[in-house]
Every structure is written in C-alpha cells, then in structure tokens.
Write a protein that holds these residues in place. Structure first.
Motif, PDB file in Angstrom:
ATOM      1  N   CYS A   1      -7.725   3.554 -13.332  1.00 52.04           N
ATOM      2  CA  CYS A   1      -8.084   4.341 -12.142  1.00 52.04           C
ATOM      3  C   CYS A   1      -9.079   5.445 -12.462  1.00 52.04           C
ATOM      4  O   CYS A   1      -9.856   5.851 -11.575  1.00 52.04           O
ATOM      5  CB  CYS A   1      -6.826   4.936 -11.513  1.00 52.04           C
ATOM      6  SG  CYS A   1      -5.552   3.727 -11.071  1.00 52.04           S
TER       7      CYS A   1
ATOM      8  N   GLN B   1       0.596   3.986  -2.966  1.00 51.94           N
ATOM      9  CA  GLN B   1       0.306   5.399  -2.721  1.00 51.94           C
ATOM     10  C   GLN B   1       1.376   6.283  -3.351  1.00 51.94           C
ATOM     11  O   GLN B   1       1.067   7.307  -3.969  1.00 51.94           O
ATOM     12  CB  GLN B   1       0.221   5.671  -1.218  1.00 51.94           C
ATOM     13  CG  GLN B   1      -0.135   7.122  -0.898  1.00 51.94           C
ATOM     14  CD  GLN B   1      -0.367   7.335   0.586  1.00 51.94           C
ATOM     15  OE1 GLN B   1      -0.136   6.449   1.401  1.00 51.94           O
ATOM     16  NE2 GLN B   1      -0.846   8.510   0.947  1.00 51.94           N
TER      17      GLN B   1
ATOM     18  N   GLU C   1     -10.850   2.435  -1.154  1.00 54.81           N
ATOM     19  CA  GLU C   1      -9.765   3.197  -0.533  1.00 54.81           C
ATOM     20  C   GLU C   1      -9.347   2.608   0.803  1.00 54.81           C
ATOM     21  O   GLU C   1      -8.275   2.935   1.323  1.00 54.81           O
ATOM     22  CB  GLU C   1     -10.193   4.654  -0.360  1.00 54.81           C
ATOM     23  CG  GLU C   1     -10.481   5.350  -1.684  1.00 54.81           C
ATOM     24  CD  GLU C   1     -10.904   6.792  -1.498  1.00 54.81           C
ATOM     25  OE1 GLU C   1     -10.886   7.276  -0.336  1.00 54.81           O
ATOM     26  OE2 GLU C   1     -11.264   7.440  -2.503  1.00 54.81           O
TER      27      GLU C   1
ATOM     28  N   PRO D   1      -2.389   1.219  -7.204  1.00 53.24           N
ATOM     29  CA  PRO D   1      -2.355   2.679  -7.033  1.00 53.24           C
ATOM     30  C   PRO D   1      -3.719   3.337  -7.159  1.00 53.24           C
ATOM     31  O   PRO D   1      -3.920   4.454  -6.668  1.00 53.24           O
ATOM     32  CB  PRO D   1      -1.410   3.122  -8.158  1.00 53.24           C
ATOM     33  CG  PRO D   1      -0.487   1.959  -8.350  1.00 53.24           C
ATOM     34  CD  PRO D   1      -1.363   0.759  -8.169  1.00 53.24           C
TER      35      PRO D   1
ATOM     36  N   ALA E   1       0.828  -1.202   0.000  1.00 53.93           N
ATOM     37  CA  ALA E   1       0.000   0.000   0.000  1.00 53.93           C
ATOM     38  C   ALA E   1       0.868   1.259   0.000  1.00 53.93           C
ATOM     39  O   ALA E   1       0.528   2.258  -0.643  1.00 53.93           O
ATOM     40  CB  ALA E   1      -0.940  -0.009   1.196  1.00 53.93           C
TER      41      ALA E   1
ATOM     42  N   ALA F   1       0.754   6.507  -7.119  1.00 52.65           N
ATOM     43  CA  ALA F   1      -0.362   7.401  -7.437  1.00 52.65           C
ATOM     44  C   ALA F   1       0.066   8.858  -7.340  1.00 52.65           C
ATOM     45  O   ALA F   1      -0.270   9.684  -8.202  1.00 52.65           O
ATOM     46  CB  ALA F   1      -1.536   7.118  -6.499  1.00 52.65           C
ATOM     47  N   GLU F   2       0.824   9.185  -6.305  1.00 49.60           N
ATOM     48  CA  GLU F   2       1.307  10.562  -6.148  1.00 49.60           C
ATOM     49  C   GLU F   2       2.308  10.915  -7.243  1.00 49.60           C
ATOM     50  O   GLU F   2       2.322  12.045  -7.746  1.00 49.60           O
ATOM     51  CB  GLU F   2       1.937  10.720  -4.768  1.00 49.60           C
ATOM     52  CG  GLU F   2       0.917  10.603  -3.630  1.00 49.60           C
ATOM     53  CD  GLU F   2       1.566  10.534  -2.263  1.00 49.60           C
ATOM     54  OE1 GLU F   2       2.813  10.426  -2.200  1.00 49.60           O
ATOM     55  OE2 GLU F   2       0.824  10.575  -1.255  1.00 49.60           O
TER      56      GLU F   2
ATOM     57  N   ALA G   1      -6.228   2.835  -5.518  1.00 50.86           N
ATOM     58  CA  ALA G   1      -6.774   3.099  -4.187  1.00 50.86           C
ATOM     59  C   ALA G   1      -6.461   4.519  -3.729  1.00 50.86           C
ATOM     60  O   ALA G   1      -7.152   5.056  -2.857  1.00 50.86           O
ATOM     61  CB  ALA G   1      -6.214   2.087  -3.184  1.00 50.86           C
ATOM     62  N   TYR G   2      -5.429   5.120  -4.303  1.00 49.82           N
ATOM     63  CA  TYR G   2      -4.977   6.458  -3.886  1.00 49.82           C
ATOM     64  C   TYR G   2      -5.064   7.472  -5.020  1.00 49.82           C
ATOM     65  O   TYR G   2      -4.522   8.568  -4.908  1.00 49.82           O
ATOM     66  CB  TYR G   2      -3.526   6.373  -3.394  1.00 49.82           C
ATOM     67  CG  TYR G   2      -3.340   5.432  -2.223  1.00 49.82           C
ATOM     68  CD1 TYR G   2      -3.602   5.858  -0.916  1.00 49.82           C
ATOM     69  CD2 TYR G   2      -2.931   4.126  -2.427  1.00 49.82           C
ATOM     70  CE1 TYR G   2      -3.447   4.998   0.151  1.00 49.82           C
ATOM     71  CE2 TYR G   2      -2.769   3.243  -1.357  1.00 49.82           C
ATOM     72  CZ  TYR G   2      -3.021   3.693  -0.075  1.00 49.82           C
ATOM     73  OH  TYR G   2      -2.871   2.837   0.986  1.00 49.82           O
ATOM     74  N   TRP G   3      -5.719   7.132  -6.095  1.00 51.80           N
ATOM     75  CA  TRP G   3      -5.730   7.959  -7.302  1.00 51.80           C
ATOM     76  C   TRP G   3      -6.487   9.261  -7.063  1.00 51.80           C
ATOM     77  O   TRP G   3      -7.576   9.261  -6.502  1.00 51.80           O
ATOM     78  CB  TRP G   3      -6.376   7.171  -8.436  1.00 51.80           C
ATOM     79  CG  TRP G   3      -6.053   7.655  -9.810  1.00 51.80           C
ATOM     80  CD1 TRP G   3      -6.881   8.328 -10.662  1.00 51.80           C
ATOM     81  CD2 TRP G   3      -4.823   7.475 -10.512  1.00 51.80           C
ATOM     82  NE1 TRP G   3      -6.256   8.570 -11.854  1.00 51.80           N
ATOM     83  CE2 TRP G   3      -4.972   8.057 -11.792  1.00 51.80           C
ATOM     84  CE3 TRP G   3      -3.603   6.882 -10.185  1.00 51.80           C
ATOM     85  CZ2 TRP G   3      -3.958   8.062 -12.743  1.00 51.80           C
ATOM     86  CZ3 TRP G   3      -2.590   6.882 -11.120  1.00 51.80           C
ATOM     87  CH2 TRP G   3      -2.766   7.465 -12.378  1.00 51.80           C
ATOM     88  N   LYS G   4      -5.922  10.369  -7.515  1.00 46.80           N
ATOM     89  CA  LYS G   4      -6.530  11.675  -7.289  1.00 46.80           C
ATOM     90  C   LYS G   4      -6.984  12.348  -8.583  1.00 46.80           C
ATOM     91  O   LYS G   4      -7.547  13.438  -8.547  1.00 46.80           O
ATOM     92  CB  LYS G   4      -5.530  12.600  -6.572  1.00 46.80           C
ATOM     93  CG  LYS G   4      -5.027  12.057  -5.234  1.00 46.80           C
ATOM     94  CD  LYS G   4      -6.146  11.786  -4.256  1.00 46.80           C
ATOM     95  CE  LYS G   4      -5.617  11.261  -2.932  1.00 46.80           C
ATOM     96  NZ  LYS G   4      -6.714  10.867  -2.008  1.00 46.80           N
TER      97      LYS G   4
END
Length: 499
Positions: A370, A173, A377, A405, A169, A176-177, A407-410
C-alpha cells in the motif's frame, strides 16, 4: 487448512539513489570501506540447533527510519551470514530475499544451501540473509491481527457476486484503519520497497563491499529491480526469480494471480486425470476442472468443518506452487467427494482472539504494497474488475481482483514508485517458469521489457513458483550458476525445456 493459512504469504522508476523531491538523500559513497558489522550468534529460532551446530552468524546494521531525515531516528536491520566455504574463491557478498513482502530472510542462506545451491556459489559468496525493515528482528510492525478476524491473508476472498465486493470493502476499510491505529511508533509508513533498497545499500557498505550481488524470489524481484535501478554502480550480479513485473505490486499486478492460476491449473488437472483410478477427480483434465467448480460452488452454499468455497479455492491456488503438493490436494478433494468433508486438514479453525501468528508478515505485506503505489479508491472499479476477471479467469480471478485494504490506506505512499533504469551498466538475469500461479510468465516478460538490453530472460518449460534451487531444471540451474560465478550472460533470451 492451518498450514495453508500460514503459507498464504507465498503468494506476491529510479534515476539515482535520491528520493524524488528530496535531493538531500544520497546513495552511500563508493570506494573501499572497512566492514562495520560485528557478527555473533543468531537469535533463537533462526536455526534448528537440534539438527546440528549453528552455521549462521548474525549482526545488525543501523539505518535511518526516514531517509529524508538521515540523522534522525534509526532502526536496526538484522542480517545473517553463511560464510564462503572457500575464501580463496570468494568474490563477494550475495544479498538474498525470499519474497513476501513480509517473509523472514535470516534462515534463507542455510535453506538454499540445504536445498542444493551449487557448491561453486557457496564458494564464491558470503550468503547474506536479511529481515527487511518491519520484518521479524528488524523493527517489526504490527496491524494487531488476531486469529479470529474475518480478514484472511494477503489475497482477498473470492467474490461470488457483486455484493460480495461491497461486503469485502467494509472489512478492507476496517483493516486499513486498524493498521494505522496500531502504528504507535510511526514505523509503518516508512516500510516500502524504495526504503528497503536503500537499506540494502547500507548493508553493502557496512559489509565493506564496493559492490553487492543479489538473488531475490517473487516479491524479491521487485526489491532487486529497485536496488539495481537506484544503485546501479553498487550492484554486481542480479538474479530475479519468479517476477511480479515491476518494482511494486499494484492492483493490476494482483490481478495477474488469476491469470497465473489459469495457466498453471492444467498441469494439476492433467496429473489428476492420469490418476483417476486413485482419486476419482475426472478422467480428463476437463473433467477435473469441472470437479473444481462443482466443489467450490457446493462449499459456497454449504461450508463444512470450517471450509468454505474461498478456502477451497485458495487451497487449490496454493497447491499449484509445487507439483509435490498435488497428492495432498487430490486426497482432500476425494474426501470432499466421498464424505462431504475436507479430510484431516480441515478448514479454518475457530479463533480465540489471540494474536495471529501471521500478524507481522501480513502487516508488512500491506505496508509495502500500500505504501509503494496509489491504489484505486473507487469501489466501483473493483466491482468491475471482479466481474471481468470472474469471466476471464474463472478459477481465481474474482479473488485476485477483489478490493484490498490499500484502497483505504492512509499511511502512504510518500514518494513515487521506483522506476526501472534500463540504461545503467550491469546485466540483470530474469528467471521464470512458464507456468506459475502467483507470478505468471507475463511478469517476467514485463520486467524484461522494462530493463531492455540490460536484462536477459530465461524461461523454463516448467510449473510452480520458483526456479533456481527451488526447481529441478538443470539448464536453468547451470545458466544462473554460470552467471553468478563467472559472470556469463546468455547472448539472447533463452528457454530451458525440461524432459
């Protein structure tokens, strides 16, 4: 194992052409239109010109980056064409997608022709290859992956225990960032299946075609299902081969990889057991299966030459894509047994910090996957899924269910996933091997059920990923070819039995 890393891509709701909540976005107008593309030479590398003269033409089609702002920023989608060999028999254009998402499609017309696409199809259509948005020559996106990153491909690593999910995880994360930080021009948030389907219809219109046919493999089935649902009046004949089960890939869809490996591995195990005197992997399929677990657990504890248990499991998973790969896998297993080392292929080589050759493909895979749908999440939900699938699908379930990723996608999703339209006119032919590691039979069954009376399901008593042209079943080849050329649709769902 380098080769297996690069091939990890092979993994895998529309009411109209409008965006939900954005009524200003409409489909392309129908009716006669003049072609708007200018064909020319393809970029270097699309074809191997040392093997003969160029056969493909290439062109670009402008499309909106954001379909909510159709007059705003535009990007160029590159397409290729293998023209009909017999203009007198030409009936239209056949749009192609090789899967991924993230796979380049410019070379696909020539690839399919070289691998036996029937002459009747080559006569009937201009074959249109496409680098979909974000890919290759079509406004490419990048997360900035380097070859020394711990992130590995588009399937999460096998989680040997609960702690491994939590550790993953942190990496997910960070990825994703990293993707968000590298989206300097704001393109990545617009890379989605719905927008790719809208691009397909722009391509159709630019080619001067009232309707377009479509042939898609693997993820291409999601794109084709979306296109057939969003633009039912503009699609002609649609073939969806090796199906993920919907217009998007979500966590439950990824978990099907574990089921697919369980259903397909027995074919390899039976093959290896019949050749025990050559490879020594077990005299029965059950013994071969035990050998798999023994080697995986040994490499979990003691990686050698860059190969650990995860790479071994992934390599075996990839082997099941094609029976032609069985022999090389068996050689590697035998080397591990005899010498404790994986043989010439080796494992993951040391990184240099250079850009990864898979950066673009992995980036597009994440962007589409994503952006298309909300992912869980809560990391606890992944831990529970991994624990469940480690027991239910022990060969690979603890990889397929692991945290992504997404799970943390913005960057998305910006709209709901495309809904399957089962009421529109036009038949959809769904083609599926009964044993497929990455898109198991269940995916074809799910998609067939969602299309209802609009579709026919053709299953093949065969193994591997890909049926039409990629497989060797004459019944399936004839069925798909008759549909593409003559429009002949099976009266009922049907099964082709090999041998």
């Amino acid at each position: 194992m380098n080769r297996q890393r690069s091939l990890s891509l092979l993994a895998v709701l529309g009411l109209s052409a409008t965006l939900t909540g954005a009524p200003d976005v409409v489909a392309e107008p129908t009716g006669d239109r003049a072609a708007q593309v200018r064909w020319g030479a393809c970029p270097e590398g699309v074809e191997d010109l040392t093997a003969g003269p160029a056969q493909l033409d290439c062109a670009t089609v402008p499309v909106p980056l954001n379909y909510r702002e159709p007059e705003g920023t535009r990007i160029e989608i590159m397409i290729s064409r293998l023209a009909s060999r017999n203009p007198d028999k030409r009936r239209g254009v056949l749009l192609l997608n090789p899967g991924g998402p993230g796979g380049t499609g410019l070379d696909q017309p020539k690839f399919l022709a070289a691998h036996g696409l029937p002459a009747e199809v080559l006569d009937s259509y201009d074959l249109i290859g496409i680098d979909t948005r974000g890919v290759g020559h079509s406004a490419p996106v990048s997360c900035g992956f380097t070859d020394d990153q711990v992130y590995f491909g588009n399937i999460a690593p096998y989680a040997v225990n609960d702690a491994a999910v939590t550790e993953r995880a942190v990496i997910a994360q960070g990825v994703a960032e990293q993707c968000a930080a590298n989206d300097h021009d704001g393109r990545m948030s617009h890379v989605s299946t719905a927008n790719m389907a809208r691009d397909l219809d722009r391509i159709r219109a630019a080619l001067g075609a009232d309707k377009a046919s479509f042939l898609g493999y693997s993820y291409g089935t999601a794109l084709g299902a979306a296109y057939a649902s969003m633009f039912p009046q503009q699609v002609d004949r649609v073939v969806l081969d090796s199906n993920i089960g919907d217009t998007h890939l979500d966590h439950e869809g990824m978990r099907l990889y574990g089921r697919g490996m369980e259903e397909t591995f027995p074919d390899f195990a039976e093959w290896a057991a019949a050749r025990h005197d050559t490879y020594g992997l077990g005299r029965t399929p059950e013994e071969v299966r035990r050998t798999y677990f023994t080697l995986a657990e040994r490499l979990d504890a003691h990686p050698v030459d860059g190969m650990d248990g995860n790479l071994f499991r992934f390599g075996t998973f990839f082997t099941l894509y094609r029976p032609a790969l069985y022999a090389s896998a068996a050689e590697s297993w035998r080397s591990l047994i005899d010498t404790g080392r994986p043989g010439p292929a080796g494992g993951r080589p040391p990184g240099t910090g250079a850009p990864s050759p898979n950066d673009n493909a992995w980036s597009v895979f994440l962007a589409v996957t994503c952006n298309d749908v909300e992912w869980p999440e809560d990391i606890g939900s992944y831990r529970r899924a991994v624990a469940e699938d480690r027991e239910r699908h022990p060969l690979y379930g603890a990889a397929a269910a692991n945290v992504m990723p997404c799970a943390y996608w913005k960057l998305g999703p910006s709209e709901p996933p495309v809904s399957i339209d089962s009421t529109a006119p036009g038949a959809v032919l769904i083609v599926q091997n009964q044993r497929d590691p990455v898109t198991p039979l269940r995916g074809g069954e799910l998609l067939d059920a969602k299309f209802g009376q609009r579709s026919r399901l053709v299953t093949v008593d065969g193994s591997g990923h890909g049926v039409y042209v990629l497989g060797a079943d004459p019944c399936a080849t004839e069925t798909v070819t008759d549909y593409l050329v003559d429009g002949t649709v099976p009266e009922h769902d049907t099964t082709c039995r090999t041998g």
